[in-house]
Design an enzyme around this catalytic site. Structure first.
Site, short mmCIF file in Angstrom:
data_model
loop_
_atom_site.label_atom_id
_atom_site.label_comp_id
_atom_site.label_asym_id
_atom_site.label_seq_id
_atom_site.Cartn_x
_atom_site.Cartn_y
_atom_site.Cartn_z
N GLU A 252 2.45 11.88 0.84
CA GLU A 252 1.59 12.73 1.66
C GLU A 252 0.77 11.79 2.52
OE1 GLU A 252 1.50 15.93 1.94
OE2 GLU A 252 2.64 16.61 0.21
N CYS A 286 -6.52 14.96 7.18
CA CYS A 286 -5.13 14.59 7.49
C CYS A 286 -4.51 15.62 8.41
CB CYS A 286 -4.32 14.45 6.20
SG CYS A 286 -4.38 15.89 5.14
P1 NAD Z 1 -5.18 4.47 1.95
O1 NAD Z 1 -3.75 4.45 2.28
O2 NAD Z 1 -6.03 3.36 2.40
O3 NAD Z 1 -5.40 4.56 0.36
C1 NAD Z 1 -4.89 5.63 -0.39
C2 NAD Z 1 -4.85 5.23 -1.84
O4 NAD Z 1 -3.90 4.18 -2.02
C3 NAD Z 1 -6.15 4.69 -2.40
O5 NAD Z 1 -6.35 5.21 -3.70
C4 NAD Z 1 -5.92 3.19 -2.46
O6 NAD Z 1 -6.67 2.53 -3.46
C5 NAD Z 1 -4.45 3.14 -2.80
N1 NAD Z 1 -3.78 1.89 -2.45
C6 NAD Z 1 -4.14 0.98 -1.52
N2 NAD Z 1 -3.22 -0.01 -1.48
C7 NAD Z 1 -2.27 0.29 -2.39
C8 NAD Z 1 -1.06 -0.33 -2.79
N3 NAD Z 1 -0.64 -1.47 -2.22
N4 NAD Z 1 -0.32 0.26 -3.75
C9 NAD Z 1 -0.71 1.43 -4.30
N5 NAD Z 1 -1.86 2.06 -3.97
C10 NAD Z 1 -2.62 1.51 -3.01
O7 NAD Z 1 -5.68 5.88 2.50
P2 NAD Z 1 -7.16 6.42 2.55
O8 NAD Z 1 -7.88 5.65 3.60
O9 NAD Z 1 -7.73 6.50 1.19
O10 NAD Z 1 -6.92 7.92 3.06
C11 NAD Z 1 -6.78 8.25 4.38
C12 NAD Z 1 -5.35 8.51 4.74
O11 NAD Z 1 -4.81 9.50 3.86
C13 NAD Z 1 -5.19 9.09 6.13
O12 NAD Z 1 -4.07 8.51 6.75
C14 NAD Z 1 -4.95 10.57 5.87
O13 NAD Z 1 -4.30 11.23 6.90
C15 NAD Z 1 -4.16 10.51 4.61
N6 NAD Z 1 -4.21 11.79 3.91
C16 NAD Z 1 -3.06 12.55 3.84
C17 NAD Z 1 -3.09 13.78 3.20
C18 NAD Z 1 -1.85 14.61 3.08
O14 NAD Z 1 -1.85 15.53 2.28
N7 NAD Z 1 -0.80 14.36 3.83
C19 NAD Z 1 -4.28 14.24 2.62
C20 NAD Z 1 -5.42 13.45 2.72
C21 NAD Z 1 -5.36 12.22 3.36
#
Ligand code: NAD
Length: 510
Positions: A252, A286
């Protein structure tokens, strides 16, 4: 990140890989919310091992018993909503009413998943066809086992719940790794489940805390699926970490959602929706609206109405009760927003509201950018701020072409009367709202997810329940016949019958 932001709120996102703990901060004031351990791979592995025992217990319960326990959890969340909303306001920064909307949606989804799991996932008979006519065929949806959920910070209750609630309802145990920016909220949700089920011999919903390294550890821990919500960039890393073990993933990811405004749209409603879709939650949604394509014949009227509405509503970010939205939850996001605005203006776009001076981290004032080139970062990349681009198009054909000209494909919106549904169908996105924005997220029975850079797989609805299930096909021979085709002892007559059947059913010329 602002000077103010960096002075008061060290960036948890740059947590050293070997750090043993981290702090989550109030993004508005910079105060410390809580300190958590950054779990090592061994610690994550131990939690997953315990969750595996819990999974066996949970999967063996009846549908009714799981429903009862899930609804008890929803009850604890509903009764504790004031405390949870205050925590969301504090750790994520959004206004209390928006926090409540998020909690409301989350319990609605848990309720839907709990009540519909049996109907969607119970074993069912399947017709066998002629070849296997003496067999009974059935299809079952079995739990996967342990699902690892990696969550973002922007909707720290609603978003992970879309995976957690549906995975639990499908009979799995869940290990949640919330975002390092909103870990206290994740902890609250997990504690609420334990509180709702004090007699449970095992904890089926577990928490692991940490930043990216802990996320990697969860991917490599042997869980049966990873449900990831976050940026496409991190999504790729998650897929790479899951690849060696072929751990399945649900992605997602982000979006660059467009709204199309047709000539026959109710412009007042379209403007209202564009503002909410773009600015609520400081644009950190998102499925937020980031681009508007409005048909030329109503463009000027749309823009005039949009500008007037922002002034009339006095849309302002802040921390107090009158604020329309809060701060940027992740301080560094303000830099991204500033870069996009700067690029848009440098490339010939105009800021009719806000502009370069709108970014005063941790807050960003509403910004409306007009006629920004389609290849600028403000149009191509996810901005995740309270900004919106508006561009006139000659007709709906051009609007659809531009809306679809992105690698992302999460949500979209169409405002119009005649032909709006047809336009909705042509938009390359997982979800579309007609004459509304983001409405699809509020319908628990509808699947939620994207295409392309926005990811794959679905949460919510029946598809969301099946996403956390393993389909199992079983046949059972009911009786023997002299016409068995799959034996070396088969009778020549059997093949003659089958040949005749193929001719009659498919081989005749029409
Ligand atoms: P992010 O990708 O920075 O982090 C998301 C999660 O991944 C965090 O818990 C982080 O600690 C973890 N993470 C970071 N590096 C990792 C790795 N190498 N391996 C595994 N996990 C890792 O995203 P964010 O800044 O927390 O959230 C914002 C993003 O999420 C935006 O792009 C937004 O559009 C998206 N989002 C999508 C949806 C959806 O349903 N499609 C919903 C909400 C947010």
């Amino acid at each position: 990140m602002s000077d103010q932001g960096s002075a008061t709120a060290p960036a948890v996102g740059v947590l050293e890989p070997d750090a043993s703990s981290f702090v989550s901060y109030d993004p508005a004031g910079g105060g410390e919310v809580a300190t958590f351990p950054a779990l090592s791979a061994a610690q994550v592995g131990a939690v997953v091992a315990e969750a595996r025992q819990a999974a066996a217990w949970w999967a063996a319960l009846s549908w009714a018993e799981r429903e009862r326990r899930l609804l008890a959890w929803a009850g604890v969340i509903a009764r504790g909503r004031r405390e949870l909303c205050e925590l969301v306001h504090r750790e994520n920064g959004k206004p209390l009413d928006d926090a409540f909307l998020e909690v409301f949606l989350a319990v609605e989804h848990v309720g839907w998943a709990a009540r519909h799991a049996r109907k969607v996932l119970r074993p069912r008979r399947v017709a066998t066809g002629l070849l296997m006519a003496n067999h009974a065929a059935s299809l079952e949806y079995q739990p996967l086992g342990v699902v690892g959920v990696i969550g973002p910070w922007n909707y720290p209750v609603f978003t992970p719940m879309g995976s957690i609630g549906y995975a639990l309802a499908a009979g799995n145990a869940v290990v949640l790794k919330p975002s390092e920016y909103t870990t206290a909220i994740g902890e609250w949700i997990v504690d609420a489940f334990a509180q709702a089920n004090p007699d449970a011999p095992h904890q089926v919903l577990r928490l692991v805390t940490g930043a990216g390294q802990t996320g990697v550890a969860l991917c490599e821990s042997g869980v049966d699926k990873i449900a990831f919500t976050g940026s496409a960039r991190t999504g790729r890393k998650v897929m790479a970490a899951c690849a060696p073990s072929l751990t399945p993933v649900l992605m997602e990811c982000g979006g660059k959602d467009a709204m199309i405004v047709a000539a026959d749209a109710n412009l007042g409603q379209a403007v209202d929706a564009a503002l909410w879709g773009a600015m609520s939650n400081a644009g950190q949604t998102c499925v937020g609206i980031e681009r508007v394509y409005v048909v030329d014949s109503v463009k000027d009227e749309f823009i005039a109405e949009l500008t007037a509405r922002i002034q009339k509503l006095a849309l302002k970010p802040g921390d107090g009760p009158g604020a329309a939205y809060g701060p940027m939850t992740m301080p560094s996001q303000a830099d991204v927003v500033r870069r996009h605005i700067d690029d848009a203006l440098a490339r010939g776009g105009t800021a009719i509201v806000g502009g370069a001076q709108a970014v005063r981290a941790p807050y960003v004032e509403p910004t409306v950018l007009l006629d920004v080139p389609e290849d600028s970062s403000a149009v191509c990349e996810e901005t995740f701020g309270p900004t919106i681009t508006v561009k006139g198009v000659k007709d709906l054909e051009e609007a659809v072409a531009l809306a679809n000209a992105t690698g992302y494909g999460l949500g979209s919106a169409v405002y119009g009367r005649r032909g709006a549904m047809a336009v909705a169908r042509r938009l390359r996105s997982g979800m579309t709202s007609v004459n509304a924005v983001i409405a699809f997220a509020g319908v628990p029975g509808l699947p939620f997810g994207g295409v392309g850079e926005s990811g794959f797989g679905r949460v919510h609805g029946a598809d969301g329940l099946r996403e956390f299930s393993r389909t199992k096909a079983i046949t059972r021979r009911r009786y023997s016949t002299p016409f068995e085709p799959t034996t070396f002892a088969r009778h020549p007559k059997t093949m003659a019958i089958l040949n005749k059947y193929v001719t009659i059913r498919y081989g005749r010329k029409k």
